[in-house]
Design a protein around this motif. Structure first.
Motif, PDB file in Angstrom:
ATOM      1  N   LYS A 103       5.380  -5.514  -6.515  1.00  0.00           N
ATOM      2  CA  LYS A 103       5.417  -7.005  -7.153  1.00  0.00           C
ATOM      3  C   LYS A 103       5.928  -8.036  -6.197  1.00  0.00           C
ATOM      4  CE  LYS A 103       6.462  -9.297 -11.512  1.00  0.00           C
ATOM      5  NZ  LYS A 103       7.066  -9.585 -12.910  1.00  0.00           N
ATOM      6  N   THR A 104       7.302  -7.724  -5.855  1.00  0.00           N
ATOM      7  CA  THR A 104       7.889  -8.628  -4.938  1.00  0.00           C
ATOM      8  C   THR A 104       6.974  -8.855  -3.536  1.00  0.00           C
ATOM      9  OG1 THR A 104       9.957  -7.769  -5.628  1.00  0.00           O
ATOM     10  CG2 THR A 104       9.964  -8.973  -3.367  1.00  0.00           C
ATOM     11  N   ALA A 105       6.223  -7.755  -3.069  1.00  0.00           N
ATOM     12  CA  ALA A 105       5.357  -8.016  -1.959  1.00  0.00           C
ATOM     13  C   ALA A 105       4.263  -9.007  -2.040  1.00  0.00           C
ATOM     14  CB  ALA A 105       4.829  -6.929  -1.436  1.00  0.00           C
ATOM     15  N   GLU A 106       3.660  -8.686  -3.618  1.00  0.00           N
ATOM     16  CA  GLU A 106       2.599  -9.396  -3.955  1.00  0.00           C
ATOM     17  C   GLU A 106       2.815 -11.072  -4.131  1.00  0.00           C
ATOM     18  OE1 GLU A 106      -0.324  -9.739  -8.084  1.00  0.00           O
ATOM     19  OE2 GLU A 106       0.347  -7.370  -7.286  1.00  0.00           O
ATOM     20  N   GLU A 107       4.113 -11.187  -4.748  1.00  0.00           N
ATOM     21  CA  GLU A 107       4.323 -12.672  -4.984  1.00  0.00           C
ATOM     22  C   GLU A 107       4.585 -13.062  -3.549  1.00  0.00           C
ATOM     23  OE1 GLU A 107       7.988 -12.326  -7.226  1.00  0.00           O
ATOM     24  OE2 GLU A 107       6.747 -11.879  -9.165  1.00  0.00           O
ATOM     25  N   LYS A 108       5.498 -12.481  -2.679  1.00  0.00           N
ATOM     26  CA  LYS A 108       5.467 -13.150  -0.985  1.00  0.00           C
ATOM     27  C   LYS A 108       4.284 -13.405  -0.537  1.00  0.00           C
ATOM     28  CE  LYS A 108      10.241 -11.364  -0.269  1.00  0.00           C
ATOM     29  NZ  LYS A 108      11.025 -10.522   0.354  1.00  0.00           N
ATOM     30  N   ILE A 109       3.154 -12.542  -0.719  1.00  0.00           N
ATOM     31  CA  ILE A 109       1.920 -12.530  -0.166  1.00  0.00           C
ATOM     32  C   ILE A 109       1.191 -14.148  -0.570  1.00  0.00           C
ATOM     33  CG2 ILE A 109      -0.432 -11.786  -0.159  1.00  0.00           C
ATOM     34  CD1 ILE A 109       1.100  -8.785   0.361  1.00  0.00           C
ATOM     35  N   LYS A 110       1.273 -14.128  -1.960  1.00  0.00           N
ATOM     36  CA  LYS A 110       0.693 -15.458  -2.473  1.00  0.00           C
ATOM     37  C   LYS A 110       1.393 -16.507  -2.053  1.00  0.00           C
ATOM     38  CE  LYS A 110      -0.590 -13.381  -6.925  1.00  0.00           C
ATOM     39  NZ  LYS A 110      -0.561 -13.264  -8.358  1.00  0.00           N
ATOM     40  N   GLU A 111       2.685 -16.585  -1.790  1.00  0.00           N
ATOM     41  CA  GLU A 111       3.606 -17.700  -1.318  1.00  0.00           C
ATOM     42  C   GLU A 111       2.916 -18.276   0.216  1.00  0.00           C
ATOM     43  OE1 GLU A 111       7.575 -17.017  -1.253  1.00  0.00           O
ATOM     44  OE2 GLU A 111       7.659 -16.681  -3.497  1.00  0.00           O
ATOM     45  N   LEU A 112       2.798 -16.947   0.941  1.00  0.00           N
ATOM     46  CA  LEU A 112       2.486 -17.035   2.467  1.00  0.00           C
ATOM     47  C   LEU A 112       1.154 -17.596   2.528  1.00  0.00           C
ATOM     48  CD1 LEU A 112       4.328 -13.790   4.030  1.00  0.00           C
ATOM     49  CD2 LEU A 112       4.710 -16.051   4.842  1.00  0.00           C
ATOM     50  N   GLU A 113       0.323 -16.905   1.771  1.00  0.00           N
ATOM     51  CA  GLU A 113      -1.281 -17.466   1.452  1.00  0.00           C
ATOM     52  C   GLU A 113      -1.423 -19.003   1.520  1.00  0.00           C
ATOM     53  OE1 GLU A 113      -4.009 -16.126   2.349  1.00  0.00           O
ATOM     54  OE2 GLU A 113      -3.498 -13.887   2.530  1.00  0.00           O
ATOM     55  N   GLN A 114      -0.305 -19.383   0.544  1.00  0.00           N
ATOM     56  CA  GLN A 114      -0.304 -21.069   0.362  1.00  0.00           C
ATOM     57  C   GLN A 114       0.050 -21.668   1.461  1.00  0.00           C
ATOM     58  OE1 GLN A 114      -1.478 -22.598  -2.616  1.00  0.00           O
ATOM     59  NE2 GLN A 114      -2.333 -20.609  -3.245  1.00  0.00           N
ATOM     60  N   LYS A 115       1.214 -21.044   2.103  1.00  0.00           N
ATOM     61  CA  LYS A 115       1.841 -21.741   3.181  1.00  0.00           C
ATOM     62  C   LYS A 115       0.837 -21.728   4.535  1.00  0.00           C
ATOM     63  CE  LYS A 115       5.783 -20.957   6.500  1.00  0.00           C
ATOM     64  NZ  LYS A 115       6.656 -20.326   7.007  1.00  0.00           N
ATOM     65  N   LYS A 116      -0.151 -20.886   4.590  1.00  0.00           N
ATOM     66  CA  LYS A 116      -1.009 -20.516   5.440  1.00  0.00           C
ATOM     67  C   LYS A 116      -2.019 -21.724   5.250  1.00  0.00           C
ATOM     68  CE  LYS A 116      -4.027 -17.298   6.329  1.00  0.00           C
ATOM     69  NZ  LYS A 116      -4.688 -15.802   6.644  1.00  0.00           N
ATOM     70  N   ILE A 117      -2.578 -21.850   4.192  1.00  0.00           N
ATOM     71  CA  ILE A 117      -3.716 -22.703   3.810  1.00  0.00           C
ATOM     72  C   ILE A 117      -3.209 -24.142   4.169  1.00  0.00           C
ATOM     73  CG2 ILE A 117      -4.778 -23.950   1.663  1.00  0.00           C
ATOM     74  CD1 ILE A 117      -4.983 -21.071   0.549  1.00  0.00           C
ATOM     75  N   TYR A 118      -1.980 -24.537   3.913  1.00  0.00           N
ATOM     76  CA  TYR A 118      -1.377 -25.794   4.006  1.00  0.00           C
ATOM     77  C   TYR A 118      -1.474 -25.839   5.640  1.00  0.00           C
ATOM     78  CZ  TYR A 118       2.306 -29.323   5.149  1.00  0.00           C
ATOM     79  OH  TYR A 118       2.917 -30.183   5.569  1.00  0.00           O
ATOM     80  N   LYS A 129       0.913  -1.279  -0.110  1.00  0.00           N
ATOM     81  CA  LYS A 129      -0.097  -0.070  -0.129  1.00  0.00           C
ATOM     82  C   LYS A 129       0.840   1.294   0.208  1.00  0.00           C
ATOM     83  CE  LYS A 129      -4.165  -1.790   2.144  1.00  0.00           C
ATOM     84  NZ  LYS A 129      -4.739  -1.784   3.673  1.00  0.00           N
ATOM     85  N   HIS A 130       1.990   1.283   0.854  1.00  0.00           N
ATOM     86  CA  HIS A 130       2.781   2.405   0.907  1.00  0.00           C
ATOM     87  C   HIS A 130       3.463   2.591  -0.584  1.00  0.00           C
ATOM     88  CE1 HIS A 130       6.493   4.542   1.839  1.00  0.00           C
ATOM     89  NE2 HIS A 130       5.673   5.156   2.782  1.00  0.00           N
ATOM     90  N   ALA A 131       3.988   1.583  -1.104  1.00  0.00           N
ATOM     91  CA  ALA A 131       4.437   1.659  -2.554  1.00  0.00           C
ATOM     92  C   ALA A 131       3.388   2.468  -3.403  1.00  0.00           C
ATOM     93  CB  ALA A 131       5.114   0.472  -3.051  1.00  0.00           C
ATOM     94  N   ASN A 132       2.435   1.855  -3.612  1.00  0.00           N
ATOM     95  CA  ASN A 132       1.311   2.279  -4.335  1.00  0.00           C
ATOM     96  C   ASN A 132       0.906   3.727  -4.030  1.00  0.00           C
ATOM     97  OD1 ASN A 132      -0.875   1.999  -6.260  1.00  0.00           O
ATOM     98  ND2 ASN A 132      -2.323   1.457  -4.847  1.00  0.00           N
ATOM     99  N   LEU A 133       0.832   4.183  -2.861  1.00  0.00           N
ATOM    100  CA  LEU A 133       0.610   5.570  -2.609  1.00  0.00           C
ATOM    101  C   LEU A 133       1.658   6.370  -2.874  1.00  0.00           C
ATOM    102  CD1 LEU A 133      -1.082   5.166   1.115  1.00  0.00           C
ATOM    103  CD2 LEU A 133      -2.242   6.092  -1.074  1.00  0.00           C
ATOM    104  N   THR A 134       2.919   6.045  -2.795  1.00  0.00           N
ATOM    105  CA  THR A 134       4.042   6.817  -3.210  1.00  0.00           C
ATOM    106  C   THR A 134       4.037   7.009  -4.818  1.00  0.00           C
ATOM    107  OG1 THR A 134       5.314   6.034  -1.123  1.00  0.00           O
ATOM    108  CG2 THR A 134       6.531   7.076  -2.925  1.00  0.00           C
ATOM    109  N   ARG A 135       3.855   5.915  -5.287  1.00  0.00           N
ATOM    110  CA  ARG A 135       3.702   5.940  -6.945  1.00  0.00           C
ATOM    111  C   ARG A 135       3.061   6.871  -7.471  1.00  0.00           C
ATOM    112  NH1 ARG A 135       2.862   0.579  -9.207  1.00  0.00           N
ATOM    113  NH2 ARG A 135       1.663   1.786 -11.024  1.00  0.00           N
ATOM    114  N   ALA A 136       1.538   6.863  -6.638  1.00  0.00           N
ATOM    115  CA  ALA A 136       0.433   7.934  -7.231  1.00  0.00           C
ATOM    116  C   ALA A 136       0.801   9.312  -6.732  1.00  0.00           C
ATOM    117  CB  ALA A 136      -0.742   7.331  -6.205  1.00  0.00           C
TER     118      ALA A 136
END
Length: 122
Positions: free
Chosen positions: A85-100, A42-49
């Protein structure tokens, strides 16, 4: 003959309990990491905006340690995109790990219930 069965049940029960507690702690850690990465995103998105509203000739500086380095608008924007993009990829990985992990906790709980029910049935 009932004593060895009780000892086996107690041992298995304690092992399952330890596994469940450990897994629950890992799920909490994953949730915290997801929360932190969402904040970074969110911080990166706001800064970019905000940067997008500035003119191309605006001088921009990147903080590096205790100094600031002159950067182009394009360079800073690219860094922010990469960070998002890096944060988004890590979030996806963590979501998968969390489901497991959550599935693992549920299986451990089910095993404990089965053990208790089988013990009561005896």
């Amino acid at each position: 003959m009932a004593a060895p069965v009780d000892l086996e049940l107690k041992k298995a029960f304690s092992e399952l309990q330890v596994k469940m507690i450990d897994t629950q702690q890992k799920v909490k850690l994953a949730n915290l990491q997801i929360e932190q990465l969402t904040h970074v995103q969110k911080h990166a998105n706001l800064t970019r905006a905000e940067i997008d509203t500035l003119g191309d000739d605006t001088r921009m500086y990147e903080g590096v340690g205790r100094m600031f380095i002159l950067q182009s608008k394009e360079g800073i924007t690219q860094q922010l995109k990469t960070k998002q993009k890096t944060a988004e990829e890590k979030i996806k990985e963590l979501e998968q790990k969390k489901i497991y992990l959550e599935r693992s906790v549920k299986e451990a709980e089910d095993n404990i219930r089965e053990m208790l029910l089988s013990r009561r049935a005896q």
